[in-house]
Design an enzyme around this catalytic site. Structure first.
Site, mmCIF file in Angstrom:
data_model
loop_
_atom_site.group_PDB
_atom_site.id
_atom_site.type_symbol
_atom_site.label_atom_id
_atom_site.label_comp_id
_atom_site.label_asym_id
_atom_site.label_seq_id
_atom_site.Cartn_x
_atom_site.Cartn_y
_atom_site.Cartn_z
ATOM 1 N N ASP A 43 0.809 -1.224 0.000
ATOM 2 C CA ASP A 43 0.000 0.000 0.000
ATOM 3 C C ASP A 43 0.839 1.270 0.000
ATOM 4 O OD1 ASP A 43 -2.247 -1.654 0.099
ATOM 5 O OD2 ASP A 43 -2.284 -1.632 2.294
ATOM 6 N N LYS A 96 1.743 2.270 -4.961
ATOM 7 C CA LYS A 96 2.289 1.739 -6.228
ATOM 8 C C LYS A 96 1.360 2.040 -7.396
ATOM 9 C CE LYS A 96 2.363 -2.338 -4.329
ATOM 10 N NZ LYS A 96 2.003 -1.996 -2.938
ATOM 11 N N GLY A 97 0.032 1.859 -7.168
ATOM 12 C CA GLY A 97 -0.935 2.083 -8.243
ATOM 13 C C GLY A 97 -0.843 3.491 -8.800
ATOM 14 N N LYS A 98 -0.786 4.461 -7.907
ATOM 15 C CA LYS A 98 -0.701 5.846 -8.352
ATOM 16 C C LYS A 98 0.573 6.084 -9.165
ATOM 17 C CE LYS A 98 0.609 10.305 -7.728
ATOM 18 N NZ LYS A 98 0.511 11.670 -7.307
ATOM 19 N N ASN A 143 -5.346 -10.224 -3.652
ATOM 20 C CA ASN A 143 -5.041 -9.650 -2.334
ATOM 21 C C ASN A 143 -4.580 -8.202 -2.503
ATOM 22 O OD1 ASN A 143 -2.726 -10.618 -3.624
ATOM 23 N ND2 ASN A 143 -1.690 -11.269 -1.759
ATOM 24 N N GLY A 188 -4.565 -4.356 -3.808
ATOM 25 C CA GLY A 188 -5.559 -3.319 -4.099
ATOM 26 C C GLY A 188 -4.786 -2.060 -4.431
ATOM 27 N N HIS A 189 -4.755 -1.710 -5.719
ATOM 28 C CA HIS A 189 -3.970 -0.554 -6.166
ATOM 29 C C HIS A 189 -4.928 0.544 -6.600
ATOM 30 C CE1 HIS A 189 -0.417 -3.469 -7.165
ATOM 31 N NE2 HIS A 189 -0.738 -3.464 -5.898
ATOM 32 N N ARG A 248 2.919 -28.703 -6.550
ATOM 33 C CA ARG A 248 2.699 -29.229 -7.903
ATOM 34 C C ARG A 248 1.351 -29.917 -8.054
ATOM 35 N NH1 ARG A 248 8.064 -32.235 -7.080
ATOM 36 N NH2 ARG A 248 7.009 -32.214 -5.074
ATOM 37 N N GLN A 296 2.009 -5.909 -3.262
ATOM 38 C CA GLN A 296 2.464 -6.008 -1.866
ATOM 39 C C GLN A 296 3.778 -5.229 -1.693
ATOM 40 O OE1 GLN A 296 1.502 -9.376 -3.377
ATOM 41 N NE2 GLN A 296 -0.491 -8.553 -2.897
ATOM 42 N N THR A 302 3.050 -12.477 2.686
ATOM 43 C CA THR A 302 2.196 -13.096 1.692
ATOM 44 C C THR A 302 2.974 -14.275 1.099
ATOM 45 O OG1 THR A 302 0.719 -12.681 -0.168
ATOM 46 C CG2 THR A 302 2.854 -11.554 -0.223
ATOM 47 N N ARG A 317 -9.958 -2.639 5.896
ATOM 48 C CA ARG A 317 -9.452 -2.595 7.277
ATOM 49 C C ARG A 317 -8.637 -1.314 7.498
ATOM 50 N NH1 ARG A 317 -6.141 -8.138 7.565
ATOM 51 N NH2 ARG A 317 -5.722 -7.533 5.418
ATOM 52 N N VAL A 345 2.300 14.282 -3.721
ATOM 53 C CA VAL A 345 1.676 15.152 -2.716
ATOM 54 C C VAL A 345 0.147 15.061 -2.726
ATOM 55 C CG1 VAL A 345 3.610 16.774 -2.600
ATOM 56 C CG2 VAL A 345 1.816 17.111 -4.327
ATOM 57 N N GLY A 346 -0.358 14.005 -3.347
ATOM 58 C CA GLY A 346 -1.803 13.789 -3.397
ATOM 59 C C GLY A 346 -2.078 12.598 -4.287
HETATM 60 P P1 GDP Z 1 -0.815 0.383 -3.488
HETATM 61 O O1 GDP Z 1 -1.411 -0.885 -3.038
HETATM 62 O O2 GDP Z 1 0.650 0.470 -3.241
HETATM 63 O O3 GDP Z 1 -1.158 0.729 -4.913
HETATM 64 O O4 GDP Z 1 -1.460 1.531 -2.579
HETATM 65 P P2 GDP Z 1 -3.026 1.657 -2.194
HETATM 66 O O5 GDP Z 1 -3.748 2.166 -3.376
HETATM 67 O O6 GDP Z 1 -3.514 0.437 -1.546
HETATM 68 O O7 GDP Z 1 -2.938 2.751 -1.040
HETATM 69 C C1 GDP Z 1 -2.354 3.972 -1.259
HETATM 70 C C2 GDP Z 1 -3.397 5.051 -0.958
HETATM 71 O O8 GDP Z 1 -2.756 6.298 -0.961
HETATM 72 C C3 GDP Z 1 -4.475 5.166 -2.019
HETATM 73 O O9 GDP Z 1 -5.661 5.566 -1.406
HETATM 74 C C4 GDP Z 1 -3.953 6.253 -2.955
HETATM 75 O O10 GDP Z 1 -4.985 6.924 -3.657
HETATM 76 C C5 GDP Z 1 -3.315 7.150 -1.959
HETATM 77 N N1 GDP Z 1 -2.184 7.948 -2.430
HETATM 78 C C6 GDP Z 1 -1.129 7.596 -3.184
HETATM 79 N N2 GDP Z 1 -0.237 8.596 -3.231
HETATM 80 C C7 GDP Z 1 -0.761 9.594 -2.489
HETATM 81 C C8 GDP Z 1 -0.298 10.874 -2.098
HETATM 82 O O11 GDP Z 1 0.795 11.295 -2.440
HETATM 83 N N3 GDP Z 1 -1.112 11.602 -1.274
HETATM 84 C C9 GDP Z 1 -2.328 11.170 -0.876
HETATM 85 N N4 GDP Z 1 -3.064 11.961 -0.115
HETATM 86 N N5 GDP Z 1 -2.775 9.968 -1.196
HETATM 87 C C10 GDP Z 1 -1.988 9.194 -1.984
HETATM 88 P P1 IMO Z 2 -0.911 -4.136 -2.271
HETATM 89 O O1 IMO Z 2 -0.451 -4.697 -3.591
HETATM 90 C C1 IMO Z 2 -0.904 -4.531 2.035
HETATM 91 C C2 IMO Z 2 -0.971 -8.562 3.663
HETATM 92 C C3 IMO Z 2 -2.191 -8.998 4.431
HETATM 93 C C4 IMO Z 2 -1.551 -9.935 5.432
HETATM 94 C C5 IMO Z 2 -0.471 -10.609 4.606
HETATM 95 C C6 IMO Z 2 -0.885 -11.954 4.031
HETATM 96 O O2 IMO Z 2 -2.205 -3.424 -2.334
HETATM 97 O O3 IMO Z 2 0.194 -3.361 -1.632
HETATM 98 P P2 IMO Z 2 -2.463 -12.664 2.033
HETATM 99 O O4 IMO Z 2 -3.906 -12.393 1.778
HETATM 100 O O5 IMO Z 2 -1.558 -12.155 0.952
HETATM 101 O O6 IMO Z 2 -2.178 -14.086 2.358
HETATM 102 O O7 IMO Z 2 -2.124 -11.833 3.373
HETATM 103 O O8 IMO Z 2 -0.165 -9.723 3.545
HETATM 104 N N1 IMO Z 2 -1.218 -8.071 2.293
HETATM 105 C C7 IMO Z 2 -1.140 -6.790 1.951
HETATM 106 N N2 IMO Z 2 -0.941 -5.695 2.700
HETATM 107 N N3 IMO Z 2 -1.029 -4.428 0.710
HETATM 108 C C8 IMO Z 2 -1.222 -5.512 -0.067
HETATM 109 O O9 IMO Z 2 -1.224 -5.459 -1.398
HETATM 110 C C9 IMO Z 2 -1.332 -6.763 0.553
HETATM 111 N N4 IMO Z 2 -1.544 -8.032 0.114
HETATM 112 C C10 IMO Z 2 -1.459 -8.813 1.188
HETATM 113 O O10 IMO Z 2 -2.834 -7.909 5.044
HETATM 114 O O11 IMO Z 2 -0.913 -9.187 6.421
HETATM 115 MG MG MG Z 3 -2.941 -1.594 -1.791
#
Ligand code: GDP
Ligand code: IMO
Ligand code: MG
Length: 423
Positions: free
Chosen positions: A13, A16-18, A38, A40-41, A144, A224, A239, A302, A413-414
């Site tokens: 989290d 990465k998606g951004k 698992n 979520g980007h 396997r 992850q 994971t 969560r 920054v956002g």
């Molecule tokens: P990922 O799993 O690495 O792609 O990250 P997630 O999307 O799960 O969580 C990152 C959160 O931070 C998301 O809600 C994004 O929209 C948000 N985000 C990313 N970069 C920034 C930032 O620079 N500022 C703010 N306010 N939000 C950001």
């Molecule tokens: P992104 O790509 C944050 C965490 C779970 C748990 C552990 C194992 O959005 O960054 P799993 O379901 O993979 O067996 O869970 O890994 N986890 C993540 N935490 N971002 C993720 O993906 C995650 N994918 C799994 O919360 O602690």
């Molecule tokens: Mg995520």
């Protein structure tokens, strides 16, 4: 932009998606090579929010090609739902735009049930998984005994293998006191999804090698983060895939010497969702960020655990991934603070540690040692150039990059595409 691996440098989290969405402008192809739904980007475009689980975050740019590589584990029903959801948000997903590896392993309902049951049986030692069946699916792959996309593309072969797998897994589920799954229901749902996915399924290794020959630029989207890596993370609170840079090679079939650059993405602070040690966790940081409505999981909703920036962790991440450049996100999350803490090393008993200990139990006993830096106490969200950031914010970013040991390349920054500063 050459072939670039983007890896999370913390516990997932990182944003990465951004950053992928931003960088995709300069890439031809975006590849996911590990993990499953698992992940979520989040990508925000204007007022629309897109959450990608299995589909690479490059999908929002129609002229780019997205690849789901062999190292990903795919729940076909959930992938079809994701495609439909994106279409409902106006995203066009043409056949030429999405390629799915025929070697990718499949996730089944019994994997999800086993994931849930194992977690429940662990009680307070649970991992805190996303309950998407990721561990059991990779378990089958390593044992396997898994089924792959190429099986799903051959209905008769698939049904025969599925029948045997369900028999075996229902016996296991029964022994654990849980009801089994119905062969007919799973078979029908998966064969239904198969027909929707068929146009996209191919040998993606061959496709990627043709693209390499043609000199196209490939961006590898890690899922992850480093400390969730099955080998290098805080085992067993990890994971089940290699989330670090090497996973991009094995999970796509692109050899290491064709990779040109590794970008590490990290937040300006630290978050973790799920259980496991987190030395710099701090309730004040968590309350502040949650109070701003931030740091709730994109996949499970969560509340993420939050804490100060941990340079011991990111330094180790820079080493494992070979990070050349850093993208620091969520700088604006720290805008209101008078002062900030950065963890420079740990103390374990009387020992000073510069890298995290291998044993999670020891990591849980590590005491973070901090330096304090002054906050900038003003909004950064409107800054578009390095020079427009407050001097104290620049100092902070430079300090965390120096402590991590890699070059600062991007500051975010956002959540918006334009809220990105390239250095
Ligand atoms: P990922 O799993 O690495 O792609 O990250 P997630 O999307 O799960 O969580 C990152 C959160 O931070 C998301 O809600 C994004 O929209 C948000 N985000 C990313 N970069 C920034 C930032 O620079 N500022 C703010 N306010 N939000 C950001
Ligand atoms: P992104 O790509 C944050 C965490 C779970 C748990 C552990 C194992 O959005 O960054 P799993 O379901 O993979 O067996 O869970 O890994 N986890 C993540 N935490 N971002 C993720 O993906 C995650 N994918 C799994 O919360 O602690
Ligand atoms: Mg995520």
């Amino acid at each position: 932009m050459a072939n670039t691996i983007l890896a999370g440098a913390q516990w997932g989290d990182e944003g990465k998606g951004k950053i992928i969405d931003f960088l995709t402008e300069h890439a031809d192809i975006v590849v996911r090579s590990q993990g499953g739904n698992n992940a979520g980007h989040t990508v925000i475009l204007g007022t629309e929010k897109y959450i990608l689980h299995l589909i690479p975050s490059g999908i929002l740019r129609p002229e780019k090609v997205c690849v789901i590589g062999n190292g990903v584990v795919i729940d076909p029903v959930s992938l079809v739902a994701e495609i439909e959801r994106l279409k409902g948000q106006g995203v066009k997903i043409r056949k030429e735009q999405l390629l799915i590896s025929d070697a990718a392993h499949l996730v089944f309902p019994y994997h999800r049930l086993l994931d849930e049951l194992r977690e429940a049986r662990k009680g307070r030692n649970k991992i805190g998984t996303t309950k998407r069946g990721i561990g059991p699916a990779y378990g089958d792959k390593a044992a396997r005994t898994g089924l792959r996309m190429c099986d799903l593309m051959q209905p008769e072969v698939f049904s025969e293998k599925l029948r045997a797998k369900i028999k075996e897994n229902n016996a296991i589920l029964k022994a654990l006191g849980a009801p089994g799954v119905s062969f007919k229901e799973v078979n029908d749902a998966y064969l239904g999804a198969a027909e929707k996915l068929r146009p996209f399924v191919t040998n993606t290794v061959v496709y990627l090698h043709e693209a390499l020959k043609a000199g196209r630029d490939i961006l590898f989207e890690g899922a992850q983060g480093t400390f969730l890596d099955i080998d290098h993370g805080t085992y067993p609170y990890v994971t089940s895939s290699n989330t670090t840079a090497g996973g991009a090679c094995t999970g796509s079939g692109v050899p290491p010497h064709r990779m040109d650059r590794v970008i590490g993405v990290m937040k300006a602070y630290t978050t973790r969702v799920g259980e496991g040690p987190f030395p710099t966790e701090d309730a004040v940081v968590g309350d502040m960020l949650h109070g701003m409505g931030r740091e709730f999981g994109a996949t499970t909703g969560r509340a993420r655990r939050c804490g100060w920036f941990d340079a011991v962790a990111t330094r180790y991440a820079a080493m494992i991934n070979g990070i050349d450049d850093l993208a620091v996100t969520n700088v604006d999350g720290l805008d209101g603070l008078e002062w900030l803490r950065v963890c420079t090393h740990y103390k374990l008993g009387r020992k000073r540690l510069e890298v995290p200990p291998t044993d999670s139990r020891q990591l849980a006993h590590c005491e973070p040692v901090y330096v304090e830096l002054e906050g900038w106490k003003q909004p950064t969200t409107e800054a578009r150039k390095w020079s427009q950031l407050p001097a104290k914010a620049r100092d902070y970013l430079q300090a965390i990059a120096d402590l991590t040991g890699a070059k600062l390349a991007i500051a975010s920054v956002g959540p918006g595409r334009d809220q990105t500063i390239v250095l």
